[in-house]
Design a protein around this motif. Structure first.
Motif, short mmCIF file in Angstrom:
data_model
loop_
_atom_site.label_atom_id
_atom_site.label_comp_id
_atom_site.label_asym_id
_atom_site.label_seq_id
_atom_site.Cartn_x
_atom_site.Cartn_y
_atom_site.Cartn_z
N TRP A 271 -25.15 -39.56 -78.16
CA TRP A 271 -25.12 -38.76 -76.94
C TRP A 271 -23.74 -38.19 -76.69
O TRP A 271 -23.58 -37.13 -76.07
N GLN A 272 -22.67 -38.86 -77.16
CA GLN A 272 -21.34 -38.32 -76.99
C GLN A 272 -21.13 -37.11 -77.89
O GLN A 272 -20.43 -36.17 -77.54
N ARG A 273 -21.75 -37.10 -79.08
CA ARG A 273 -21.62 -35.96 -79.97
C ARG A 273 -22.45 -34.78 -79.47
O ARG A 273 -22.06 -33.64 -79.61
N SER A 274 -23.61 -35.04 -78.91
CA SER A 274 -24.51 -33.96 -78.52
C SER A 274 -24.38 -33.57 -77.06
O SER A 274 -24.89 -32.53 -76.66
N ASN B 139 -25.83 -35.22 -74.69
CA ASN B 139 -27.10 -35.60 -74.10
C ASN B 139 -27.23 -37.12 -74.15
O ASN B 139 -27.33 -37.70 -75.23
N ARG B 140 -27.26 -37.78 -73.00
CA ARG B 140 -27.29 -39.24 -72.97
C ARG B 140 -28.64 -39.81 -73.40
O ARG B 140 -28.74 -41.01 -73.66
N LEU B 141 -29.66 -38.97 -73.46
CA LEU B 141 -30.96 -39.45 -73.94
C LEU B 141 -31.02 -39.51 -75.46
O LEU B 141 -31.93 -40.16 -76.01
N ALA B 142 -30.12 -38.83 -76.15
CA ALA B 142 -30.18 -38.76 -77.61
C ALA B 142 -30.17 -40.17 -78.20
O ALA B 142 -29.31 -40.98 -77.90
N GLY B 143 -31.15 -40.46 -79.04
CA GLY B 143 -31.27 -41.78 -79.64
C GLY B 143 -32.17 -42.73 -78.88
O GLY B 143 -32.50 -43.79 -79.39
N THR B 144 -32.59 -42.37 -77.67
CA THR B 144 -33.47 -43.24 -76.90
C THR B 144 -34.91 -43.05 -77.34
O THR B 144 -35.27 -42.03 -77.93
N GLU B 145 -35.72 -44.02 -77.03
CA GLU B 145 -37.12 -44.00 -77.45
C GLU B 145 -37.93 -43.01 -76.62
O GLU B 145 -37.78 -42.92 -75.40
N THR B 146 -38.80 -42.25 -77.29
CA THR B 146 -39.65 -41.29 -76.61
C THR B 146 -40.70 -42.01 -75.75
O THR B 146 -41.26 -43.02 -76.16
N ILE B 147 -40.95 -41.46 -74.57
CA ILE B 147 -42.01 -41.95 -73.69
C ILE B 147 -43.10 -40.90 -73.68
O ILE B 147 -42.86 -39.75 -73.31
N GLY B 148 -44.29 -41.25 -74.12
CA GLY B 148 -45.37 -40.28 -74.23
C GLY B 148 -45.87 -39.80 -72.88
O GLY B 148 -45.56 -40.36 -71.83
N ALA B 149 -46.63 -38.71 -72.90
CA ALA B 149 -47.26 -38.21 -71.68
C ALA B 149 -48.20 -39.28 -71.13
O ALA B 149 -48.86 -40.00 -71.87
N THR C 52 -29.75 -49.10 -76.95
CA THR C 52 -28.30 -49.28 -77.05
C THR C 52 -27.84 -49.12 -78.50
O THR C 52 -26.82 -48.49 -78.78
N MET C 53 -28.59 -49.65 -79.43
CA MET C 53 -28.22 -49.59 -80.84
C MET C 53 -28.12 -48.16 -81.34
O MET C 53 -27.22 -47.81 -82.11
N TYR C 54 -29.04 -47.30 -80.91
CA TYR C 54 -29.11 -45.96 -81.46
C TYR C 54 -28.54 -44.87 -80.55
O TYR C 54 -28.34 -43.75 -81.02
N SER C 55 -28.31 -45.16 -79.28
CA SER C 55 -27.80 -44.13 -78.38
C SER C 55 -26.35 -44.34 -77.98
O SER C 55 -25.68 -43.39 -77.57
N GLY C 56 -25.86 -45.58 -78.07
CA GLY C 56 -24.50 -45.86 -77.65
C GLY C 56 -24.36 -46.17 -76.17
O GLY C 56 -23.26 -46.50 -75.71
N ASN C 57 -25.45 -46.09 -75.39
CA ASN C 57 -25.40 -46.44 -73.97
C ASN C 57 -25.39 -47.96 -73.81
O ASN C 57 -25.98 -48.68 -74.61
#
Length: 307
Positions: free
Chosen positions: A147-150, A152-162, A239-244
């Protein structure tokens, strides 16, 4: 005849933000339908600091038997009391990917390049190169979280379906132009255990000027722990994939908001409907590391035809 036009925000914002259409008495077998196209400028997700503009449909249909469709929600008016409205309703809460709500451009999680997070120094911890005869390569700087590179703080977080939510609405008229509104919906979040309750007050002005009407509203939305954990929490996996940093919010007030809608009747069939909504996140939702901006504004406008 009472008609409150609701702009369909088609998944960009939660369905509970739209006002439930007022009961509209009409002859048996008849219907009242608005269909059109609009544009909305809304945060990429709840708490995002970035806005995007999207073209969206406007839809509102009411039938004489009490069934209505309003944007991404639908329900059934059961009351025959002119000052009380209630009944069941369903609403669609849009998919949220790592790029934002209802995002079709953001790549899926599997396409993210996370190899940089595993970079290690070329020199052992003791400080002696493993091969003294060869100068060690320069140390590589550890890659920043996605998210720091892009940005976008959501980058790397798990998708939540409709999610298809189900619940009830209860509205009460204090005066012919002032009503209290309540929407209770359940079925959102990763595990579908999320629930929200939106309570508000709405004032409708019919004769502001010829062919013009303005409605004003204020509302407050409360959610349970499961909702907040899904949309504002950060799991160990995220946390592992987004850095948050990990974050486990509880339930409580999600946001408070005020809104205004202006309807301009161009002819008996054509209408321009415009709206603005300002919301501020509260409590555990506001303190989430995913939130870039607590104050969010949504602006929309569209042209609709009445059948």
């Amino acid at each position: 005849m009472r008609t409150i036009f609701a702009l369909a925000l088609a998944g960009v914002v939660p369905a509970a933000w739209a006002q439930t259409p007022a009961s509209n008495p009409m002859p048996d077998g008849s219907s009242d339908m608005y269909v059109g196209l609009g544009a909305v400028s809304a945060p990429r997700y709840q708490g995002s600091g970035e806005h995007r503009v999207t073209a969206l449909p406007l839809v509102q249909v009411q039938w004489s038997n009490g069934i209505f469709i309003s944007g991404m929600s639908a329900g059934l008016h059961l009351s025959s009391n002119p000052v009380l409205e209630y009944g069941p309703m369903v609403a669609v809460l849009a998919r949220r990917s790592s790029g934002g709500s209802h995002d079709t451009l953001g790549g899926p999680f599997g396409s993210l390049d996370l190899s940089g997070t595993q970079n290690k120094p070329a020199t052992p911890a003791g400080g002696t190169p493993s091969r003294p005869s060869v100068a060690p390569p320069p140390l590589e700087e550890k890659a920043a979280p996605t998210w720091q590179r892009s940005g976008n703080r959501l980058a790397g977080t798990e998708t939540i379906g409709a999610r298809l939510q189900a619940g009830v609405f209860v509205n009460y008229y204090l005066t012919p132009s002032l009503r209290l509104t309540n929407n209770l919906l359940a079925g959102s979040g990763r595990d579908r255990h999320g629930a929200s309750w939106t309570v508000g007050v709405q004032h409708v002005t019919r004769a502001l000027a010829p062919h013009n009407s303005v409605s004003l509203a204020a509302d407050l939305t409360m959610v349970n722990r499961s909702y907040n954990e899904s949309y504002f929490g950060v799991s160990l996996r995220d946390t592992m994939y987004s850095g948050n940093m990990p974050y486990a919010p509880g339930g409580g007030v999600r946001d408070v908001a005020v809104s205004a809608r202006w309807n301009l009747a161009l002819s008996p069939g054509w209408m321009v409907s415009s709206a603005v909504r300002a919301a501020r996140l509260q409590g555990d939702a506001r303190r989430s590391p995913l939130v870039e901006r607590a104050n969010n504004i949504t602006v929309s406008t569209g042209l609709a035809y009445r059948f």
